[in-house]
Design a protein around this motif. Structure first.
Motif, PDB file in Angstrom:
ATOM      1  N   GLY A   1       0.779  -1.230   0.000  1.00 42.78           N
ATOM      2  CA  GLY A   1       0.000   0.000   0.000  1.00 42.78           C
ATOM      3  C   GLY A   1       0.805   1.272   0.000  1.00 42.78           C
ATOM      4  N   VAL A   2       2.103   1.195  -0.288  1.00 46.28           N
ATOM      5  CA  VAL A   2       2.958   2.382  -0.350  1.00 46.28           C
ATOM      6  C   VAL A   2       3.362   2.615  -1.799  1.00 46.28           C
ATOM      7  CG1 VAL A   2       5.151   3.400   0.372  1.00 46.28           C
ATOM      8  CG2 VAL A   2       3.813   2.051   1.995  1.00 46.28           C
ATOM      9  N   ASP A   3       2.982   3.782  -2.319  1.00 43.73           N
ATOM     10  CA  ASP A   3       3.341   4.120  -3.699  1.00 43.73           C
ATOM     11  C   ASP A   3       4.738   4.719  -3.803  1.00 43.73           C
ATOM     12  OD1 ASP A   3       1.105   3.246  -4.962  1.00 43.73           O
ATOM     13  OD2 ASP A   3       0.165   5.202  -5.215  1.00 43.73           O
ATOM     14  N   ARG A   4       5.087   5.530  -2.792  1.00 45.75           N
ATOM     15  CA  ARG A   4       6.348   6.269  -2.907  1.00 45.75           C
ATOM     16  C   ARG A   4       7.010   6.386  -1.542  1.00 45.75           C
ATOM     17  NH1 ARG A   4       6.501  12.462  -5.029  1.00 45.75           N
ATOM     18  NH2 ARG A   4       4.857  12.567  -3.439  1.00 45.75           N
ATOM     19  N   VAL A   5       8.333   6.227  -1.542  1.00 44.95           N
ATOM     20  CA  VAL A   5       9.159   6.458  -0.365  1.00 44.95           C
ATOM     21  C   VAL A   5      10.187   7.518  -0.728  1.00 44.95           C
ATOM     22  CG1 VAL A   5      10.838   5.480   1.248  1.00 44.95           C
ATOM     23  CG2 VAL A   5       8.857   4.121   0.545  1.00 44.95           C
ATOM     24  N   VAL A   6      10.316   8.528   0.107  1.00 39.82           N
ATOM     25  CA  VAL A   6      11.332   9.568  -0.075  1.00 39.82           C
ATOM     26  C   VAL A   6      12.337   9.433   1.061  1.00 39.82           C
ATOM     27  CG1 VAL A   6      11.794  12.031  -0.289  1.00 39.82           C
ATOM     28  CG2 VAL A   6       9.621  11.096  -1.133  1.00 39.82           C
ATOM     29  N   THR A   7      13.559   9.045   0.722  1.00 39.59           N
ATOM     30  CA  THR A   7      14.617   8.874   1.705  1.00 39.59           C
ATOM     31  C   THR A   7      15.517  10.096   1.691  1.00 39.59           C
ATOM     32  OG1 THR A   7      14.600   6.456   1.554  1.00 39.59           O
ATOM     33  CG2 THR A   7      16.604   7.479   2.394  1.00 39.59           C
TER      34      THR A   7
ATOM     35  N   THR B   1       5.555   7.769  -7.765  1.00 41.60           N
ATOM     36  CA  THR B   1       5.761   6.386  -7.350  1.00 41.60           C
ATOM     37  C   THR B   1       7.252   6.099  -7.235  1.00 41.60           C
ATOM     38  OG1 THR B   1       5.766   5.567  -9.628  1.00 41.60           O
ATOM     39  CG2 THR B   1       3.637   5.646  -8.489  1.00 41.60           C
ATOM     40  N   GLY B   2       7.564   4.998  -6.574  1.00 45.09           N
ATOM     41  CA  GLY B   2       8.938   4.529  -6.498  1.00 45.09           C
ATOM     42  C   GLY B   2       9.689   5.025  -5.275  1.00 45.09           C
ATOM     43  N   HIS B   3      10.933   4.575  -5.156  1.00 43.83           N
ATOM     44  CA  HIS B   3      11.815   4.971  -4.064  1.00 43.83           C
ATOM     45  C   HIS B   3      12.688   6.112  -4.558  1.00 43.83           C
ATOM     46  CE1 HIS B   3      14.928   3.642  -0.778  1.00 43.83           C
ATOM     47  NE2 HIS B   3      14.403   4.841  -0.559  1.00 43.83           N
ATOM     48  N   ARG B   4      12.523   7.294  -3.964  1.00 47.48           N
ATOM     49  CA  ARG B   4      13.236   8.491  -4.385  1.00 47.48           C
ATOM     50  C   ARG B   4      14.171   8.946  -3.266  1.00 47.48           C
ATOM     51  NH1 ARG B   4      12.073   7.891  -9.652  1.00 47.48           N
ATOM     52  NH2 ARG B   4       9.831   7.554  -9.932  1.00 47.48           N
ATOM     53  N   TYR B   5      15.190   9.697  -3.653  1.00 44.96           N
ATOM     54  CA  TYR B   5      16.184  10.172  -2.698  1.00 44.96           C
ATOM     55  C   TYR B   5      16.288  11.690  -2.766  1.00 44.96           C
ATOM     56  CZ  TYR B   5      17.610   5.302  -2.361  1.00 44.96           C
ATOM     57  OH  TYR B   5      17.609   3.949  -2.152  1.00 44.96           O
ATOM     58  N   GLY B   6      16.497  12.304  -1.620  1.00 42.10           N
ATOM     59  CA  GLY B   6      16.686  13.746  -1.565  1.00 42.10           C
ATOM     60  C   GLY B   6      17.752  14.098  -0.547  1.00 42.10           C
ATOM     61  N   ARG B   7      18.709  14.904  -0.962  1.00 44.47           N
ATOM     62  CA  ARG B   7      19.787  15.324  -0.061  1.00 44.47           C
ATOM     63  C   ARG B   7      19.421  16.617   0.665  1.00 44.47           C
ATOM     64  NH1 ARG B   7      23.729  12.594  -3.285  1.00 44.47           N
ATOM     65  NH2 ARG B   7      22.444  13.151  -5.074  1.00 44.47           N
ATOM     66  N   ILE B   8      19.833  16.697   1.920  1.00 45.00           N
ATOM     67  CA  ILE B   8      19.634  17.867   2.760  1.00 45.00           C
ATOM     68  C   ILE B   8      20.984  18.568   2.917  1.00 45.00           C
ATOM     69  CG2 ILE B   8      18.892  18.731   5.008  1.00 45.00           C
ATOM     70  CD1 ILE B   8      16.634  17.330   3.622  1.00 45.00           C
ATOM     71  N   PRO B   9      21.127  19.790   2.406  1.00 46.99           N
ATOM     72  CA  PRO B   9      22.411  20.492   2.567  1.00 46.99           C
ATOM     73  C   PRO B   9      22.505  21.112   3.957  1.00 46.99           C
ATOM     74  CG  PRO B   9      20.902  21.852   1.292  1.00 46.99           C
ATOM     75  CD  PRO B   9      20.167  20.569   1.600  1.00 46.99           C
ATOM     76  N   LEU B  10      23.478  20.685   4.734  1.00 47.49           N
ATOM     77  CA  LEU B  10      23.635  21.193   6.092  1.00 47.49           C
ATOM     78  C   LEU B  10      24.576  22.390   6.160  1.00 47.49           C
ATOM     79  CD1 LEU B  10      23.807  17.767   7.973  1.00 47.49           C
ATOM     80  CD2 LEU B  10      21.825  19.244   7.579  1.00 47.49           C
TER      81      LEU B  10
ATOM     82  N   GLU C   1      14.977  16.454  -9.985  1.00 45.13           N
ATOM     83  CA  GLU C   1      14.567  15.088 -10.330  1.00 45.13           C
ATOM     84  C   GLU C   1      13.246  14.723  -9.661  1.00 45.13           C
ATOM     85  OE1 GLU C   1      16.198  10.503  -9.795  1.00 45.13           O
ATOM     86  OE2 GLU C   1      17.620  12.173  -9.833  1.00 45.13           O
ATOM     87  N   LEU C   2      13.089  15.107  -8.402  1.00 46.63           N
ATOM     88  CA  LEU C   2      11.855  14.789  -7.678  1.00 46.63           C
ATOM     89  C   LEU C   2      10.651  15.485  -8.294  1.00 46.63           C
ATOM     90  CD1 LEU C   2      13.170  14.949  -4.007  1.00 46.63           C
ATOM     91  CD2 LEU C   2      12.139  12.957  -5.093  1.00 46.63           C
ATOM     92  N   GLU C   3      10.834  16.717  -8.751  1.00 46.81           N
ATOM     93  CA  GLU C   3       9.713  17.456  -9.325  1.00 46.81           C
ATOM     94  C   GLU C   3       9.322  16.908 -10.690  1.00 46.81           C
ATOM     95  OE1 GLU C   3      11.019  21.592  -9.054  1.00 46.81           O
ATOM     96  OE2 GLU C   3       9.603  21.840  -7.408  1.00 46.81           O
ATOM     97  N   SER C   4      10.292  16.299 -11.394  1.00 43.39           N
ATOM     98  CA  SER C   4       9.986  15.777 -12.724  1.00 43.39           C
ATOM     99  C   SER C   4       9.522  14.325 -12.691  1.00 43.39           C
ATOM    100  CB  SER C   4      11.228  15.887 -13.630  1.00 43.39           C
ATOM    101  OG  SER C   4      12.287  15.085 -13.114  1.00 43.39           O
ATOM    102  N   ALA C   5       9.787  13.626 -11.563  1.00 46.48           N
ATOM    103  CA  ALA C   5       9.436  12.206 -11.472  1.00 46.48           C
ATOM    104  C   ALA C   5       7.960  12.041 -11.150  1.00 46.48           C
ATOM    105  CB  ALA C   5      10.292  11.533 -10.398  1.00 46.48           C
ATOM    106  N   ASP C   6       7.445  10.838 -11.419  1.00 42.97           N
ATOM    107  CA  ASP C   6       6.051  10.580 -11.045  1.00 42.97           C
ATOM    108  C   ASP C   6       5.973  10.314  -9.547  1.00 42.97           C
ATOM    109  OD1 ASP C   6       6.785   7.935 -10.499  1.00 42.97           O
ATOM    110  OD2 ASP C   6       6.260   7.262 -12.513  1.00 42.97           O
TER     111      ASP C   6
END
Length: 725
Positions: free
Chosen positions: A289-295, A317-326, A310-315
């Protein structure tokens, strides 16, 4: 109970953990009876030698809504004891703003570190009521401070003043070409949090066109302005007619990538491996029941911008990654608290950029969870929190060993932040829509005794979920190792290990491998494992292979362990005595080396190796499970998660890993058992146990049910508003 009785309960509690729990009652009694006598009793307690009582008394003062209590806390900001100053800065944030504290709190911000974070947090709490005074104070402080780091922290604090009075100084700092980029970047980042007024946006656009680091930060600030109007928490999945949930998860002390190329470096331990494998499993099984995971993990400003595009252009669904600049070089998790503001901004940006998430799953009492919980509260996103008695169990263990005492608690807490972390665990658990728990032998008892959570009060809000491992990777490694042991060419991973073993002294070849995987951190006990192995005849029975650590650019925690190891065995002696210290390796390579420890390397390493976990505490133990899935006999801590799945004497040996002699004895016995005639039966028993109970697929299915329940509750909360609309 009365204030004196409550104070006595703290002073005479049988353990440090009990005293920390009793301090909650002390704070309650102080708030209930905020009279002059209460203040005298607490003031006197703070002059005693019991530092645990001192800390408890400081926080009890915070609940006394009295001007005199506030004056005492302000006075404590100048106390000669550093730990008292820290806790006073924290406690002041619970009360009304005090103009007489602003100067000293700003001085702590200038000093930086954990105390600076606490002071900044208190000033942020007050900023809505004293915006003008705070902005003027920060501008005045900037006139007398030249250190770039201190100036950056002051400007970052100015950015937390959301009143327009701070706009002018922030714009001037951002536009000042004579100011250092780090200071200007703090101002630029703050401008991205303001409303998109024309002059501010024009400045950000000009800076973004200039390129370089400052231009990259300005582009992220423009994203912040653009996404501010987007929903942070979408209409719940069930309400929008789709069963697909979007889940966010994070670990900000690692550079997480899908290939797990840096596992074991710095703080990049088992949690990074878990998040990658779990995210993949959640989205690959349509029944979950999970369409998308953002790690989310840490990364550079440039990486963060690329991820956003990439996240804004992707659909969806799927496992997506996003970096946090510290906006800071990587530091150990214990030193990352001052990055709270940058972490919070990055998390908020990602959540809005992806169009919102249905829930956030938090797992650690660290700066990432602190920042993410703030974002979740601000944006109305439900939180699932994995509760573990950490640091409670560590405090208990150190208390029993005598290494942590009442008389030195405050001074040790300055570095370890036990008081803050335990309170953070309690707050996250109390605020969570649902809590997830690791299996433990006495789970309900430990949670009640150590953390103060009664699992029986609302059992529907708690779920025990064991962690799981990826058997596909392990099974491939086992097949390769078996084939190589029977004469097939070595895979690249096995060939690399063979080259390492071949460098050992000739008399060391042909011995089995004693192997451990993990971060080079004192909690993981790597140096203690070397001490246990090197201190007697055990070293003559096996070579020791430690997989983990960034040897090229070690962190302070890694350096501490490397220095301890070098004291035991100098680097030039490692090959002679059989110590292999190759540093971290990708997860699939580490799996291959585990398999080689079991099945051997022809002519180089005998079969029948052993896996050793020497951690002071292990809440669950993914690397242990991976070793058992390979069929290795293991040595593990006799508390926490491992005690629920390691069958003592059958699949492994449970021991007090903090005791070097007992660890040494356990390792010696494990090598004997692993070489016995029953070794193969034991190995298959361990593999079957992992396959039946601890796969990543079982874990994702269990969490899917938790996430679905939280989503249904959110849909029910939306229902009245939907009908009214």
């Amino acid at each position: 109970m009365g204030i004196q009785t409550a104070l006595d309960s703290v002073a005479h509690a049988p353990t440090i953990v009990d005293a920390m729990r009793a301090a909650d009652d002390l704070a309650f009694e102080a708030a209930r009876d905020p009279g002059a006598r209460t203040l005298r009793i607490l003031d006197r307690a703070m002059s005693g030698q019991d530092e645990l009582v001192v800390v408890g008394a400081v926080h009890a003062l915070a609940g006394v809504l009295d001007d005199e209590a506030g004056r005492i806390l302000v006075r404590l900001l100048s106390d000669e004891r550093r730990f008292v100053r820290e806790h006073a800065a924290w406690a002041l944030g619970s009360g009304l703003p005090r103009s007489d504290a602003v100067g000293r709190l700003l001085a702590m911000v200038v000093e930086g570190g954990f105390a600076g974070m606490l002071a900044q947090r208190t000033l942020e709490h007050w900023s809505g009521a004293i915006a003008t005074a705070l902005a003027i104070g920060i501008e005045g402080a900037l006139l007398g401070v030249g250190d770039p780091g201190a100036r950056t922290r002051l400007v970052e604090t100015l950015g937390l003043v959301r009143d327009p009075v701070a706009d002018g100084p922030l714009v001037r700092t951002a536009a000042d070409p004579t100011e250092l980029d780090a200071v200007r970047a703090a101002a630029v980042s703050a401008l991205g949090q303001r409303s998109g007024r024309g002059a501010l946006t024009d400045l950000l656009e000009r800076l973004s066109a200039g390129g370089g680091f400052l231009g990259e930060v300005a582009r992220l600030a423009l994203v912040d302005v653009a996404v501010a109007s987007r929903p942070a928490a979408p209409v719940p999945a069930l309400e929008r007619g789709s069963g697909g949930i979007t889940v966010a998860q994070l670990f900000l002390h690692a550079d997480i990538d899908p290939e797990l190329s840096a596992a074991g470096a710095g703080d990049n331990g088992g949690i990074a491996t878990l998040l990658v494998r779990l995210g993949d499993a959640l989205v690959s099984d349509r029944t979950v029941g999970v369409d998308r995971v953002v790690t989310m993990s840490r990364g550079s400003v440039r990486d963060a911008m690329g991820d956003l595009l990439e996240l804004e252009s992707a659909d969806r669904t799927g496992h997506r990654y996003g970096r946090i600049p510290l906006l800071h070089d990587p530091v150990p998790s214990s030193a990352a608290w001052p990055m709270r503001v940058a972490a919070r901004r990055g998390i908020r940006r990602l959540v809005r950029a992806v169009g919102g998430v249905d829930l956030i799953h938090l797992r650690m009492a660290d700066v990432g969870s602190l920042a993410a919980s703030d974002v979740a509260r601000e944006l109305g996103i439900p939180v699932v929190f994995t509760v573990a008695p950490d640091p409670h169990a560590v405090v208990e263990s150190l208390d029993r060993s005598g290494r942590l005492t009442r008389e030195r608690f405050g001074r040790i807490d300055v570095d370890e932040h036990y008081w803050f972390r335990t309170r953070l665990v309690q707050r996250l658990a109390a605020d969570a829509a649902h809590t997830v728990l690791f299996p433990r032998p006495r789970l309900a008892e430990d949670l009640r005794r150590l953390v103060g959570i009664d699992l029986g009060a609302h059992p529907e809000r708690h779920t025990v979920v064991p962690e799981g491992v990826d058997l596909d990777t392990i099974d491939r490694s086992v097949a390769e190792a078996i084939a190589h042991a029977r004469g097939a060419p070595a895979s690249p991973a096995l060939a690399e290990l063979g080259d390492l073993v071949e460098r050992l002294a000739p008399d060391r070849r042909g011995l089995p491998l004693l192997v451990s995987i993990g971060r080079l951190h004192r909690v993981k006990g790597m140096a203690a494992l070397v001490e246990a192995w090197a201190g007697g005849p055990l070293a003559e029975r096996a070579n020791l292979l430690l997989i983990g650590g960034d040897l090229a650019s070690p962190s302070p925690d890694e350096l501490e362990q490397l220095d301890r190891i070098d004291e035991l065995i100098p680097a030039g002696e490692r090959n002679r005595v059989g110590l292999l210290l190759p540093g971290h390796r990708p997860n699939d390579v580490a799996a291959s080396w585990l398999a080689a420890a079991r099945f051997g390397l022809p002519g180089l390493a005998a079969a029948g190796g052993v896996y050793a976990c020497a951690s002071l505490k292990e809440e669950f133990g993914l690397a242990l499970l991976e070793a058992m899935a390979t069929g290795l006999f293991v040595v593990a801590p006799d508390g926490g998660g491992p005690a629920t799945y390691v069958e003592h004497g059958v699949t492994g040996i449970l021991t007090a890993t903090a005791d070097v002699e007992r660890l040494r004895t356990a390792l010696d016995a494990a090598l004997t058992i692993s070489a016995s005639d029953l070794a193969e039966d034991r190995a298959e028993h361990a593999r079957a146990m992992v396959r039946d109970q601890f796969t990543i697929q079982r874990m994702s299915a269990a969490l899917g049910r938790v996430y679905g329940g939280v989503a249904r509750e959110e849909a029910e909360l939306f229902e009245p508003a939907r009908r009214a609309g």
